[in-house]
Motif scaffolding. Sequence first.
Motif, short mmCIF file in Angstrom:
data_model
loop_
_atom_site.label_atom_id
_atom_site.label_comp_id
_atom_site.label_asym_id
_atom_site.label_seq_id
_atom_site.Cartn_x
_atom_site.Cartn_y
_atom_site.Cartn_z
N ALA A 174 4.70 9.78 -9.59
CA ALA A 174 4.56 9.55 -11.02
C ALA A 174 4.58 10.88 -11.76
N ARG A 197 0.83 -1.20 0.00
CA ARG A 197 0.00 0.00 0.00
C ARG A 197 0.86 1.25 0.00
N ARG A 248 4.11 5.59 -5.54
CA ARG A 248 4.11 5.60 -7.00
C ARG A 248 3.10 6.59 -7.53
N GLY A 249 1.97 6.71 -6.87
CA GLY A 249 0.95 7.67 -7.30
C GLY A 249 1.41 9.10 -7.10
N VAL A 250 2.15 9.37 -6.03
CA VAL A 250 2.62 10.72 -5.74
C VAL A 250 3.79 11.08 -6.64
N ALA A 291 2.40 1.68 -3.43
CA ALA A 291 1.40 2.16 -4.39
C ALA A 291 1.12 3.65 -4.18
N ASP A 292 1.04 4.09 -2.93
CA ASP A 292 0.83 5.51 -2.64
C ASP A 292 1.99 6.35 -3.13
#
Length: 114
Positions: A86, A76, A82-84, A79-80
């Motif tokens: 990207a 998790r 990677r979202g920030v 993934a967080d």
Amino acid sequence: MQFLKILFWCLLAFVAAVFTLGNWTTVPIKLWGGLIAEVNLPLLLFVTFLIGLVPTMLYYNAIRWRLRNRLATSERTLADLRGVLAPAAPASLEPDAPVIPPAAVPTAVPPGGA
């Protein structure tokens, strides 16, 4: 492979049944206060097996549960992040525009070489 599993468990059950029939004797167990309990040997061996197996299985399942939770938390977090992190795609690129590959990186020449 499933056939081999079934064959293994059937063979193990057969060996256990032969052992049980061959050792069906009572074993006296001295308890507190002069009490004596007479228990069948196969039952006694099964109970001692469970006394060793159950705590080990509880420990194993607790470790697996803890590691699974740690892995889920790490996934998790990853993934967080990677979202920030990207990068946003530039809006000026057209989908049909040709992509120019990056220039080749020069390689080092070994000493004494040409």
